[in-house]
Design a protein around this motif. Structure first.
Motif, short mmCIF file in Angstrom:
data_model
loop_
_atom_site.label_atom_id
_atom_site.label_comp_id
_atom_site.label_asym_id
_atom_site.label_seq_id
_atom_site.Cartn_x
_atom_site.Cartn_y
_atom_site.Cartn_z
N TYR A 26 10.19 -2.60 -9.25
CA TYR A 26 9.21 -1.73 -8.28
C TYR A 26 8.73 -2.50 -7.02
O TYR A 26 9.32 -3.86 -6.97
CB TYR A 26 7.95 -1.35 -9.04
N PHE A 27 8.21 -1.77 -6.11
CA PHE A 27 7.73 -2.43 -5.06
C PHE A 27 6.37 -2.18 -4.82
O PHE A 27 5.82 -1.26 -5.08
CB PHE A 27 8.68 -1.98 -3.66
N ILE A 84 5.17 -6.46 2.25
CA ILE A 84 5.91 -5.61 0.95
C ILE A 84 6.31 -6.62 0.24
O ILE A 84 7.13 -7.68 0.62
CB ILE A 84 6.81 -4.26 1.56
N SER A 85 6.22 -6.46 -1.16
CA SER A 85 6.90 -7.62 -1.99
C SER A 85 7.40 -6.96 -3.15
O SER A 85 6.80 -5.83 -3.82
CB SER A 85 5.68 -8.56 -2.50
N LYS A 101 7.12 0.10 9.03
CA LYS A 101 5.89 -0.69 9.54
C LYS A 101 5.86 -1.76 9.11
O LYS A 101 4.79 -2.43 9.44
CB LYS A 101 4.84 0.25 9.38
N GLN A 102 6.25 -2.37 7.89
CA GLN A 102 5.95 -3.32 7.13
C GLN A 102 6.83 -4.81 7.49
O GLN A 102 7.93 -4.48 7.89
CB GLN A 102 5.86 -2.97 5.65
N ILE A 103 6.43 -5.77 6.73
CA ILE A 103 7.03 -7.06 6.82
C ILE A 103 7.59 -7.47 5.21
O ILE A 103 6.29 -7.38 4.38
CB ILE A 103 6.24 -8.09 7.61
N ALA A 104 8.44 -7.89 5.18
CA ALA A 104 8.75 -8.34 3.43
C ALA A 104 8.52 -9.77 3.53
O ALA A 104 8.57 -10.62 4.15
CB ALA A 104 10.16 -8.24 3.20
N LEU A 105 7.61 -10.15 2.34
CA LEU A 105 7.43 -11.30 1.78
C LEU A 105 8.78 -12.00 1.38
O LEU A 105 9.50 -11.59 0.88
CB LEU A 105 6.42 -11.45 0.77
N ASP A 106 8.92 -13.32 2.04
CA ASP A 106 9.96 -14.10 1.82
C ASP A 106 10.03 -14.83 0.49
O ASP A 106 9.42 -15.62 0.18
CB ASP A 106 10.09 -15.28 3.03
#
Length: 371
Positions: free
Chosen positions: A151-152, A277-278, A345-350
């Motif tokens: 899931y996210f 987002i993760s 609109k989001q940024i993914a966690l690395d």
């Protein structure tokens, strides 16, 4: 003690296991005391059925019911394996302690991929068996050696619209601006997403976030401490701090967004702008008592898009299987973190950064917020 008595006692106990009144682990302990050796106990009538059990460890609350409905009950019907829900929280430390004890009682955990990867490289997690789990049912790039995405979720801004009139926050700079948006704030006590939020608020461009400048992030957070009313550790805490009016704005899990919007009668709203987002994932403990193959089959079963839709409906989890996207009702897409409009609109966690740096970063963050 006669062998006949032992046999009858074990048969009664094995029936209790079948009925869910006794765990198979407790059965084995009692059997060992009765006979002087657990292997003999497994010869009792019905005892083999007790072995068909998995313990799935998640973060408790509503998640336990949701996981049981979406994945547990269907897996019992499909494979004849009972899945027990444990809501005690699979932190890295708890997982490590389980495996290092030599007698883990957990099988599968709802873990951050970076935690599963770090633990796996220490020999504490089973590699995901991609002969059983289908990599083609992941979004590209979200299947790891020791974790399978299921899931996210996102860290997003939720705010009390009754306190700001027509003003709507548009990103992390507004979260940290108490003159423009007055009131107290609430942050996540375990650090993830908070470093990125602080850096975005401090002017760092989204594509320049990694590697994170932790000193800059911690300086921003330390300077903001007087405006923080609480550091929440679970979803219920993040909801209550907004619902009871303690905070006018909080960074919360997106899985709570629809719940808090509903519970507040619509006065608590949220935005996806600069959300972080993760992926959430399942991992299998090394030497899990329920057996590696059964655990992998459970993860594969959880890839079913219809089952992931149930998790979205019950808990707001964004589906990991892209085939589930088309199943999300149109009037619910605004709650889905992986809906294309919201994702944009989001940024993914690395995850790679977190795998290497999370432990030391959290230690420093904890010192700052506890000071």
């Amino acid at each position: 003690m006669s062998m006949e008595f032992e046999k009858e006692t074990l048969e009664i106990l094995s029936k209790k296991v079948d009925n869910g009144q006794l765990s198979r682990r407790r059965f084995t302990q009692i059997a060992a005391m009765l006979i002087g050796g657990a292997p003999l106990a497994l010869k009792a009538k019905g005892a083999w059925a007790a072995a068909n059990e998995l313990v799935f460890v998640n973060w408790g609350g509503d998640a336990m019911t949701a996981y049981d409905e979406a994945y547990g009950k269907p897996f019992l019907a499909e494979a004849g394996v009972t899945v027990k829900q444990d809501g005690s929280g699979p932190t890295e430390g708890a997982i490590a302690a389980q495996v290092e004890s030599g007698k883990p009682s957990w099988d599968i955990v709802d873990a951050d991929p970076f935690s599963a990867q770090a633990l796996g490289k220490k020999g504490l997690m089973e590699p995901i068996d991609y002969n059983i789990v289908d990599k083609g049912k992941f979004r590209p790039g979200f299947g790891w050696e020791y974790a399978a995405s299921t899931y996210f979720f996102s860290y997003i801004i939720a705010y009390d619209s009754s306190k700001f009139g027509d003003k709507v926050p548009t990103g992390m700079a507004d979260f940290f601006d108490v003159e423009k948006f007055p009131g107290k704030r609430s942050l996540y006590k375990w650090g993830a997403g908070m470093w990125e939020a602080a850096l975005l608020a401090d002017g760092v461009a989204p594509d320049k976030l990694y590697p994170l400048d932790l000193k800059r992030a911690h300086d921003k957070i330390a300077a903001f401490k007087d405006n923080v009313v609480s550091y929440w550790g679970g979803g219920a805490e993040s909801q209550s701090v907004l619902l009871n009016g303690e905070a006018s704005m909080a960074l919360i899990w997106s899985t709570r967004a629809g719940l808090i919007e509903k519970d507040s009668g619509g006065s608590i709203k949220f935005i996806w702008d600069q959300g972080l987002i993760s992926p959430g994932a399942m991992g299998v403990l090394k030497g899990n008592p329920g057996g590696k193959d059964n655990a992998m089959k459970f993860i594969a079963s959880a890839q079913d898009p219809k089952k992931q839709l149930v998790m979205f409906e019950k808990l707001g989890q964004g589906p990991a299987n892209p085939a589930a996207d088309a199943l999300v009702p149109a009037d619910q897409k605004h709650l889905n973190p992986v809906d294309p409009e919201n994702m944009s609109k989001q940024i993914a966690l690395d995850m790679a950064w977190y795998e290497t740096n999370y432990g030391p970063a959290l230690d420093e963050y904890t010192k700052i917020i506890a000071a």
